[in-house]
Design a protein around this motif. Structure first.
Motif, PDB file in Angstrom:
ATOM      1  N   VAL A  88      33.557  27.138  31.010  1.00 22.90           N
ATOM      2  CA  VAL A  88      33.929  26.937  32.483  1.00 22.90           C
ATOM      3  C   VAL A  88      33.484  28.330  33.115  1.00 22.90           C
ATOM      4  O   VAL A  88      34.412  29.487  32.689  1.00 22.90           O
ATOM      5  CB  VAL A  88      35.397  26.858  32.344  1.00 22.90           C
ATOM      6  N   GLU A  89      32.694  28.375  33.792  1.00 27.19           N
ATOM      7  CA  GLU A  89      32.029  29.678  34.644  1.00 27.19           C
ATOM      8  C   GLU A  89      31.281  29.366  35.560  1.00 27.19           C
ATOM      9  O   GLU A  89      30.550  28.274  35.780  1.00 27.19           O
ATOM     10  CB  GLU A  89      31.390  30.278  33.587  1.00 27.19           C
ATOM     11  N   ASP A  90      31.836  29.852  36.832  1.00 28.70           N
ATOM     12  CA  ASP A  90      31.199  29.475  38.121  1.00 28.70           C
ATOM     13  C   ASP A  90      29.950  30.293  38.310  1.00 28.70           C
ATOM     14  O   ASP A  90      29.230  29.947  39.355  1.00 28.70           O
ATOM     15  CB  ASP A  90      32.286  29.581  39.400  1.00 28.70           C
ATOM     16  N   ASP A  91      29.638  31.489  37.725  1.00 30.72           N
ATOM     17  CA  ASP A  91      28.450  32.377  37.935  1.00 30.72           C
ATOM     18  C   ASP A  91      27.469  31.588  37.129  1.00 30.72           C
ATOM     19  O   ASP A  91      27.502  31.496  36.063  1.00 30.72           O
ATOM     20  CB  ASP A  91      28.780  33.686  37.461  1.00 30.72           C
ATOM     21  N   LEU A 111      36.790  30.107  28.980  1.00 31.94           N
ATOM     22  CA  LEU A 111      37.106  29.956  30.505  1.00 31.94           C
ATOM     23  C   LEU A 111      37.254  31.236  31.185  1.00 31.94           C
ATOM     24  O   LEU A 111      37.797  32.242  30.927  1.00 31.94           O
ATOM     25  CB  LEU A 111      38.937  29.483  30.149  1.00 31.94           C
ATOM     26  N   ASP A 112      36.389  31.361  32.277  1.00 36.87           N
ATOM     27  CA  ASP A 112      36.556  32.353  33.121  1.00 36.87           C
ATOM     28  C   ASP A 112      37.831  32.144  33.924  1.00 36.87           C
ATOM     29  O   ASP A 112      38.231  31.068  34.335  1.00 36.87           O
ATOM     30  CB  ASP A 112      35.193  32.103  34.037  1.00 36.87           C
ATOM     31  N   LEU A 113      38.280  33.214  34.465  1.00 40.75           N
ATOM     32  CA  LEU A 113      39.654  33.131  35.301  1.00 40.75           C
ATOM     33  C   LEU A 113      39.425  32.950  36.723  1.00 40.75           C
ATOM     34  O   LEU A 113      40.280  32.097  37.376  1.00 40.75           O
ATOM     35  CB  LEU A 113      40.508  34.231  34.944  1.00 40.75           C
ATOM     36  N   GLY A 114      38.354  33.512  37.258  1.00 40.00           N
ATOM     37  CA  GLY A 114      38.063  33.292  38.802  1.00 40.00           C
ATOM     38  C   GLY A 114      37.381  32.280  39.180  1.00 40.00           C
ATOM     39  O   GLY A 114      36.248  32.263  38.896  1.00 40.00           O
ATOM     40  N   LEU A 115      37.854  31.119  39.513  1.00 43.86           N
ATOM     41  CA  LEU A 115      37.034  30.068  39.730  1.00 43.86           C
ATOM     42  C   LEU A 115      37.557  29.245  40.832  1.00 43.86           C
ATOM     43  O   LEU A 115      38.473  29.309  41.534  1.00 43.86           O
ATOM     44  CB  LEU A 115      37.520  28.786  38.484  1.00 43.86           C
ATOM     45  N   PRO A 122      36.589  40.793  27.823  1.00 46.41           N
ATOM     46  CA  PRO A 122      36.048  41.403  29.387  1.00 46.41           C
ATOM     47  C   PRO A 122      34.773  41.388  29.615  1.00 46.41           C
ATOM     48  O   PRO A 122      34.058  41.688  28.953  1.00 46.41           O
ATOM     49  CB  PRO A 122      36.691  42.913  29.148  1.00 46.41           C
ATOM     50  N   LYS A 123      34.414  41.136  30.894  1.00 47.57           N
ATOM     51  CA  LYS A 123      32.981  41.120  31.392  1.00 47.57           C
ATOM     52  C   LYS A 123      32.770  42.581  31.936  1.00 47.57           C
ATOM     53  O   LYS A 123      33.512  43.301  32.186  1.00 47.57           O
ATOM     54  CB  LYS A 123      32.814  40.341  32.731  1.00 47.57           C
ATOM     55  N   PRO A 124      31.581  43.044  31.629  1.00 49.63           N
ATOM     56  CA  PRO A 124      30.349  42.129  30.802  1.00 49.63           C
ATOM     57  C   PRO A 124      30.583  42.184  29.416  1.00 49.63           C
ATOM     58  O   PRO A 124      31.004  43.309  29.075  1.00 49.63           O
ATOM     59  CB  PRO A 124      29.200  43.045  31.410  1.00 49.63           C
TER      60      PRO A 124
END
Ligand code: CA
Length: 221
Positions: free
Chosen positions: A6-9, A50-54, A100-102
């Motif tokens: 799950v990632e919006d980028d 799971l990405d958190l900012g979605l 953590p990204k990146p």
């Protein structure tokens, strides 16, 4: 092994999917929090990244809802750089690990494998059953110490059977983990893969319980 990423980028999502597919995971992607919540609630995955900012619903809310609904799938959370608050919140919401990204795709794959292993209740990369050895790091299978040449699909099927060797697996569950639900495959596609594997591995490795499903035979050959 079936994974939901799950990632919006779109760029990160594509990289994550490629890395996980390359590591032998059947990967589906989703860019919206509400849709992710629905998929995690209704589908059966071995791991969720799971990405958190979605958009739709934020990742923490998605995770809390899954856990509140009794969903125990391992979840690897992707957090923004340097935000320890997000990591703490993620773990409190029920994340099993965070990155953590990146991040390097190699680290993502290593953590994904570790989570799937841990969830299967087995600590190492090597799994022996009867004459068979599965190596989830190298993605190889050996019979009586001799490596067996398998396609990615055949490997995924063997890995799933070996990691779930304490039970009989229904064909529908195997199909779901091999192809995902977006691919409507016939049961005879599965039978063809099983038949190929039996030719490669010999008798007494994959058992059938008629009307129930497939299992790994435990006895030594
Ligand atoms: Ca995001």
């Amino acid at each position: 092994m079936r994974v939901l990423a799950v990632e919006d980028d779109p760029r990160i999502a594509a990289d994550v999917a490629a890395a996980l597919e390359g590591a032998g995971f059947r990967t589906e992607t989703c860019a919206d929090g509400a849709e992710a919540w629905f998929l995690g609630d209704t589908e059966s995955y071995d791991l969720i990244v799971l990405d958190l900012g979605l958009p739709g619903m934020d990742g923490l809310s998605v995770l809390r809802r899954w856990r509140a609904a009794g969903c125990e799938v391992p979840v690897l959370v992707l957090t923004a750089r340097g935000t320890w608050q997000e990591r703490v919140e993620g773990i409190e919401a029920g994340a099993d690990d965070y990155l953590p990204k990146p991040f390097r795709m190699e680290e993502l794959v290593a953590r994904a494998r570790a989570l799937v292993r841990r969830a299967a209740g087995r600590g190492g990369a090597l799994h022996s059953v009867g004459d068979l050895t599965l190596d989830t790091n190298r993605m190889t299978v050996a019979a009586r110490g001799v490596p067996v040449s398998l396609t990615a699909l055949e490997y995924r099927l063997m890995a799933y059977l070996v990691l779930n060797r304490d039970r009989v697996i229904p064909p529908t569950e195997l199909l779901e983990h091999l192809y995902g639900d977006d691919d409507a495959r016939e049961a005879n596609a599965l039978e063809a893969v099983i038949a190929r594997l039996r030719r490669k591995l010999g008798p007494g490795v994959i058992g059938t319980r008629r009307g129930f499903g497939y299992f790994i035979e435990e006895q030594d050959g």
